[in-house]
Scaffold this motif. Structure first.
Motif, mmCIF file in Angstrom:
data_model
loop_
_atom_site.group_PDB
_atom_site.id
_atom_site.type_symbol
_atom_site.label_atom_id
_atom_site.label_comp_id
_atom_site.label_asym_id
_atom_site.label_seq_id
_atom_site.Cartn_x
_atom_site.Cartn_y
_atom_site.Cartn_z
ATOM 1 N N GLN A 242 -3.714 3.101 -3.712
ATOM 2 C CA GLN A 242 -2.618 3.096 -4.498
ATOM 3 C C GLN A 242 -1.464 2.133 -3.875
ATOM 4 O O GLN A 242 -1.271 1.884 -2.740
ATOM 5 C CB GLN A 242 -2.003 4.378 -4.594
ATOM 6 C CG GLN A 242 -0.872 4.719 -5.450
ATOM 7 C CD GLN A 242 -0.294 6.354 -5.444
ATOM 8 O OE1 GLN A 242 -1.256 7.062 -5.326
ATOM 9 N NE2 GLN A 242 0.891 6.518 -5.628
ATOM 10 N N ALA B 257 -9.224 -9.996 -6.795
ATOM 11 C CA ALA B 257 -8.420 -8.595 -6.823
ATOM 12 C C ALA B 257 -7.747 -8.325 -8.106
ATOM 13 O O ALA B 257 -7.405 -9.095 -8.629
ATOM 14 C CB ALA B 257 -7.528 -8.230 -5.476
ATOM 15 N N GLN C 106 0.890 -1.327 0.034
ATOM 16 C CA GLN C 106 0.129 -0.003 0.130
ATOM 17 C C GLN C 106 0.873 1.119 -0.117
ATOM 18 O O GLN C 106 1.905 1.252 0.874
ATOM 19 C CB GLN C 106 -0.960 -0.041 1.100
ATOM 20 C CG GLN C 106 -1.787 1.314 1.363
ATOM 21 C CD GLN C 106 -2.766 0.992 2.357
ATOM 22 O OE1 GLN C 106 -3.274 0.014 2.700
ATOM 23 N NE2 GLN C 106 -3.420 2.164 3.119
ATOM 24 N N VAL D 299 -4.703 -5.279 -9.968
ATOM 25 C CA VAL D 299 -4.087 -4.104 -9.767
ATOM 26 C C VAL D 299 -4.121 -3.594 -11.012
ATOM 27 O O VAL D 299 -3.948 -4.063 -12.253
ATOM 28 C CB VAL D 299 -2.387 -4.329 -9.462
ATOM 29 C CG1 VAL D 299 -1.782 -3.244 -9.726
ATOM 30 C CG2 VAL D 299 -2.346 -4.975 -8.097
ATOM 31 N N GLN E 17 -2.401 2.985 -13.652
ATOM 32 C CA GLN E 17 -3.233 4.406 -13.871
ATOM 33 C C GLN E 17 -2.377 5.064 -14.993
ATOM 34 O O GLN E 17 -1.073 5.074 -15.142
ATOM 35 C CB GLN E 17 -3.310 4.908 -12.640
ATOM 36 C CG GLN E 17 -3.872 4.393 -11.818
ATOM 37 C CD GLN E 17 -5.641 4.081 -11.921
ATOM 38 O OE1 GLN E 17 -6.004 5.033 -12.504
ATOM 39 N NE2 GLN E 17 -6.081 2.872 -11.520
ATOM 40 N N SER F 176 -3.185 1.013 -8.849
ATOM 41 C CA SER F 176 -4.417 1.035 -7.736
ATOM 42 C C SER F 176 -4.681 -0.498 -7.554
ATOM 43 O O SER F 176 -4.900 -1.153 -8.659
ATOM 44 C CB SER F 176 -5.453 1.874 -8.311
ATOM 45 O OG SER F 176 -5.171 3.200 -8.448
ATOM 46 N N LEU F 177 -5.106 -0.825 -6.325
ATOM 47 C CA LEU F 177 -5.628 -2.316 -6.042
ATOM 48 C C LEU F 177 -7.094 -1.960 -5.902
ATOM 49 O O LEU F 177 -7.587 -1.081 -4.982
ATOM 50 C CB LEU F 177 -4.799 -2.609 -4.893
ATOM 51 C CG LEU F 177 -5.400 -4.175 -4.355
ATOM 52 C CD1 LEU F 177 -4.946 -5.041 -5.119
ATOM 53 C CD2 LEU F 177 -5.271 -4.122 -3.011
ATOM 54 N N GLU F 178 -7.631 -2.876 -6.622
ATOM 55 C CA GLU F 178 -9.349 -3.017 -6.423
ATOM 56 C C GLU F 178 -9.377 -4.363 -5.864
ATOM 57 O O GLU F 178 -8.979 -5.423 -6.541
ATOM 58 C CB GLU F 178 -9.932 -3.113 -7.864
ATOM 59 C CG GLU F 178 -9.676 -1.748 -8.502
ATOM 60 C CD GLU F 178 -10.404 -1.569 -9.799
ATOM 61 O OE1 GLU F 178 -10.730 -2.699 -10.595
ATOM 62 O OE2 GLU F 178 -10.333 -0.632 -10.355
ATOM 63 N N GLU G 160 -13.747 0.930 -2.596
ATOM 64 C CA GLU G 160 -12.512 1.661 -2.747
ATOM 65 C C GLU G 160 -11.317 1.355 -3.345
ATOM 66 O O GLU G 160 -11.338 -0.052 -3.686
ATOM 67 C CB GLU G 160 -12.141 2.053 -1.350
ATOM 68 C CG GLU G 160 -13.278 2.640 -0.453
ATOM 69 C CD GLU G 160 -13.302 4.227 -0.604
ATOM 70 O OE1 GLU G 160 -12.255 4.752 -1.219
ATOM 71 O OE2 GLU G 160 -14.330 4.749 -0.465
ATOM 72 N N THR G 161 -10.502 2.037 -3.536
ATOM 73 C CA THR G 161 -9.297 1.495 -4.332
ATOM 74 C C THR G 161 -8.308 2.153 -3.477
ATOM 75 O O THR G 161 -8.360 3.056 -2.698
ATOM 76 C CB THR G 161 -8.980 1.899 -5.903
ATOM 77 O OG1 THR G 161 -9.049 3.332 -5.929
ATOM 78 C CG2 THR G 161 -10.317 1.135 -6.667
#
Length: 74
Positions: free
Chosen positions: A69, A47, A32, A49, A52, A58-60, A66-67
């Motif tokens: 970075q 999940a 993170q 990554v 961007q 960004s991790l979803e 939420e995401t």
């Protein structure tokens, strides 16, 4: 574009701090890279990554809205 897609290894307890690490089932680990706290529990969630346009990642995580970075771990 998904850089890393799969399941996180073990329990996911949300986003905590810049020391929090997320390991995918294939062993690839991301750290993170922003101060954000959100608690959410899931066992081995799917999940991804995402790269961007500004050069960050960004991790979803499925089940969260939420995401966060992240940066790759060496």
């Amino acid at each position: 574009m998904g850089v890393q897609v799969g399941k996180l290894k073990g329990p996911f307890r949300g986003f905590n701090n810049r020391k929090t690490r997320f390991t995918f089932s294939n062993g690839v680990t991301w750290r993170q890279d922003e101060a954000k706290y959100i608690y959410f529990y899931a066992a081995n969630p799917r999940a991804r990554v995402i790269y961007q346009q500004n050069g960050t990642y960004s991790l979803e995580v499925d089940g969260t809205d939420e995401t966060v970075q992240v940066t790759p771990e060496a």
